[in-house]
Each structure stands twice: as C-alpha cells, then as structure tokens.
Design an enzyme around this catalytic site. Structure first.
Site, short mmCIF file in Angstrom:
data_model
loop_
_atom_site.label_atom_id
_atom_site.label_comp_id
_atom_site.label_asym_id
_atom_site.label_seq_id
_atom_site.Cartn_x
_atom_site.Cartn_y
_atom_site.Cartn_z
N ASP A 123 0.86 -1.30 0.03
CA ASP A 123 -0.11 0.05 0.07
C ASP A 123 0.66 1.36 0.10
OD1 ASP A 123 -2.76 -1.06 0.26
OD2 ASP A 123 -2.09 -1.77 2.03
N ASP A 183 -5.73 -4.82 -5.98
CA ASP A 183 -5.60 -3.53 -5.52
C ASP A 183 -4.17 -3.12 -5.91
OD1 ASP A 183 -7.25 -5.26 -3.88
OD2 ASP A 183 -7.58 -3.69 -2.41
#
Length: 413
Positions: A123, A183
């Site tokens: 992330d 993602d």
C-alpha cells in the site's frame, strides 16, 4: 393564474411522457444540470470546514459510523493514511486556496517515514503517491520528489522475480501463500513515475511484469477479476484465485473490478502495451454491463441478497476515474464517448442526495462498503471514496474544458 395552470400541467405531462418513452441506462443517459465545478466548489468548502476541526496532523480520517457526524481516525501506518492529504491537495487544486495548500502540506509531512521504513505491505503507493505525489505534481517541491523516489525503492523490495509480482500481504503469507491482490495495480503508478523521474529503470520493468502477471492470472476468462491471486514463491506457479473482501472466491467484488479498470488503463498509458488497453476495455465493459440502473454497484455483483445488499460508492468513484482515463486512451471516437458518458453519469448520480453527504456528516460521500465479510465499514463514508470522487470530478472538469477549447478552435477555423 388560472390561465397559466393548464399550460404548466400540459408541459409537465409532456415531459413525463417523453421521459417514459425512453428507458435510459446509466451509461447512455444525457447528463443535464450536472456541473462538476459546482460540486467541486461545495466539496472544497466542506473540506475546508472539516480540516478546521482537526488538530493532529498525524491522525487521518478513515470512516464515519452511521450514527456519528465526525471522522474516525487512523495513524500513519494505516493503508488509508494518504487519502486525506490527497483530498486536501485536490481541494487546493480545485480552488487555489492557500490555506488548503498549507493544510495539505501539514498532513502530508508525517507520511515521510513510510518511504524510509521497511516495506510491510503493497500500500506504499496509496499512502505516498496520493499524498506526496499530488503534492509534487502541484508544487514541484524537490523534497517531495526525493521522498517519492525512496518510496518507490521501498515498494520494489516486495518484488519476487520468480513470481513476477509484488507481494501484497507479507503478514498473510500463511493464509494465501505468496499473494498478489488486484488493488496492487494502483500502486504501480508510483514505480512507473519513479522510473521516469530519476529512479532506477528496473522499476519500470517491475511494474510492467506485475501488470502482465495480474492480467494473465487474476483477470478471469469472463473478464471479472479475482481479489487475490496465490503463487508458489519458489517456482512462480499460479496456484489459484481467492477472495478476501468479496462475497465468494468466484464472485465479482465491485471495488476490485474498479481497481482493474483504472489499473490496466494506467498500465497502458505508461507502457503503450496493447494487451493492457484490451484488458482495460474488457474489464470495463463487463463492469458496465452488470451495473444496476443507477450506475452505482452493489458491494459485490454476486451477493444473493441483491437488491437488499449495500452499495459501494467508492467503487463507483474509482471506476469513474478509470473510465475517464480510458476515454482518453482509446482511439475510436464512439468508445471515447461511451466511457466518458458512463463516468459522467456515475459522477452525476454520486452528486445527488442519494449519495452526497451534504450536512449529514463530515464526509463527501455516503454508502461505501469496505470489508463486508468481516462486518467492517459497511454502508458508511470511507475516505478513499472521497479521494477518488474528487479526482474524478477534477478529471471531468479538465476534459470538459479541453473539449470546449477544441470546439472554439474549430469554430475559429
């Protein structure tokens, strides 16, 4: 007065009759009365009022409980920490307000540590590129550039050349072996950017390989997308697809499909590889074909509780960004208009009272769904919905301005 009423009644009847003769889908309808600048102005004002209530620049808004009005906060290490600074940067971009710039800088600065700490998840792109990336784009601050380059190097340490992807969740290896999630496509933009701006050229190769392996294994034959792909870390063999946040392993998780739309469009923009564009088109068309009439997806397209299942405004905002990107990449004018109109219609719906928060709470958008299987963040405002909503509105505004300039130039000629 009595002479005017029959005319009004007749006019209203004619409008209703005309509307009833044409059933419009969310991607086909003509958007009328929707002005992205007006919505941006409202969002900027609300963001400015919200930031005035925040006293700690190393605590970041993430979600709002249904019975509350104010944000719940997370710390720097949370994967959502970069979205609030990003919202502030977008609000500054939309308004030129120096106060918002100062606040964006203040909330961005604490994220510096992410660029220099050991990587423990994929992330880093969300955390650093949404904050420092937007800050550098808007200010040209060279210190931001250095931090971005370091963050890209840190993210690259999660790359496994045998698998050809970036490991998403080191902490969950025991559950999913070597795992890569859809993602992660969104974090590749940091690597592509770094490779063009002074970083090692291998960052480009890492990002391209990751996109290729995701395209090969995580995009299904029917053009829906797995959430998680598991690989053998020693041989690189693809083991199987899973879900973590969707309804089932083979279901179509809405936000994951949105990440795919945006991620593959971006991968084509950065590489020129036709396969990425073809994939972006296929996953976009599949998403659009399965949408409910208002264009805002249920959290998972295969939840058997539909229509009594929660929506996901965040997925709609992500998809709108991706489709606007795609509309600029395809060569065919009909496809350009198709994807532009679809994105515009989603943003129009998000900007109605059905989804816009108004004075309900501090968020911009209502009705997002985070992790349904864990009963977490269901049908609540979530910060990344606001972030991609602001990005999409700015993209739409710029595209509209560009079209107007082109039209003026043609008329002059």
């Amino acid at each position: 007065m009595n002479r005017i009423k029959p005319f009004l009644v007749l006019a209203a009847f004619l409008v209703l009759a005309c509307n009833s003769t044409k059933k419009e889908t969310s991607s086909e309808k003509e958007v009328s009365g929707f002005n992205p600048q007006t919505v941006l102005d409202l969002n900027v004002s609300k963001t400015k009022e919200t930031v005035k209530t925040l006293s700690s620049v190393d605590s970041f808004p993430r979600n709002i409980d249904n019975d509350k009005t104010n944000w719940n906060f997370v710390d720097v290490e949370d994967w959502c920490s970069g979205f609030w600074p990003g919202v502030l940067w977008y609000a500054y971009e939309a308004s030129g307000d120096e106060y918002l710039k100062e606040q964006a800088e203040s909330f961005t600065n604490p994220l510096k540590k992410i660029a220099y700490a050991p990587a423990d998840n994929h992330d880093i792109g969300f955390m650093v590129y949404c904050s420092y990336g937007n800050g550098y784009r808007l200010t040209g601050n060279e210190a931001y550039k250095d931090i971005l380059l370091s963050a890209a190097d840190t993210l690259a340490t999660l790359y496994n050349p045998k698998v050809g992807t970036i490991l998403s969740w080191p902490s969950q290896m025991h559950n999913y072996k070597y795992n890569t999630i859809i993602d992660n496509m969104m974090n590749l933009e940091l690597l592509f950017w770094a490779a063009k701006n002074g970083g090692d050229k291998s960052l480009y190769d890492i990002a391209k390989s990751h996109a290729e392996k995701t395209m090969e294994h995580i995009v299904r034959e029917d053009n829906s997308i797995y959430h998680v792909g598991s690989f053998d870390e020693g041989t690189g063999e693809f083991l199987r697809g899973y879900t973590h946040q969707g309804y089932a392993d083979e279901s179509m998780w809405a936000r994951g499909q949105g990440w795919g739309i945006y991620g593959f469009a971006m991968a084509y923009r950065e590489t020129g590889e036709q396969a990425f564009l073809d994939t972006a088109i296929r996953v976009s068309d599949h998403y659009m074909d399965r949408l409910p009439e208002d264009g805002i997806p249920y959290w998972d397209f295969d939840d058997p509780k539909i229509p009594n299942a929660p929506r996901d405004a965040s997925a709609a905002a992500v998809a709108a960004c991706g489709l606007l990107e795609l509309s600029e990449l395809v060569k065919d004018e009909a496809l350009q208009q198709k994807y532009f109109n679809a994105a515009e219609s989603y943003l129009e719906e998000l900007s109605t009272n059905n989804y816009l928060s108004g004075d309900v709470n501090q968020a911009l958008l209502l009705h997002s769904t985070g992790h349904y299987p864990k009963n977490s963040e269901i049908d609540v405002p979530i910060i990344y919905a606001d972030y991609y909503y602001m990005e999409a509105l700015l993209r739409l505004k710029k595209l509209n301005n560009s079209k107007q300039k082109d039209a003026v130039a043609v008329n002059k000629n």
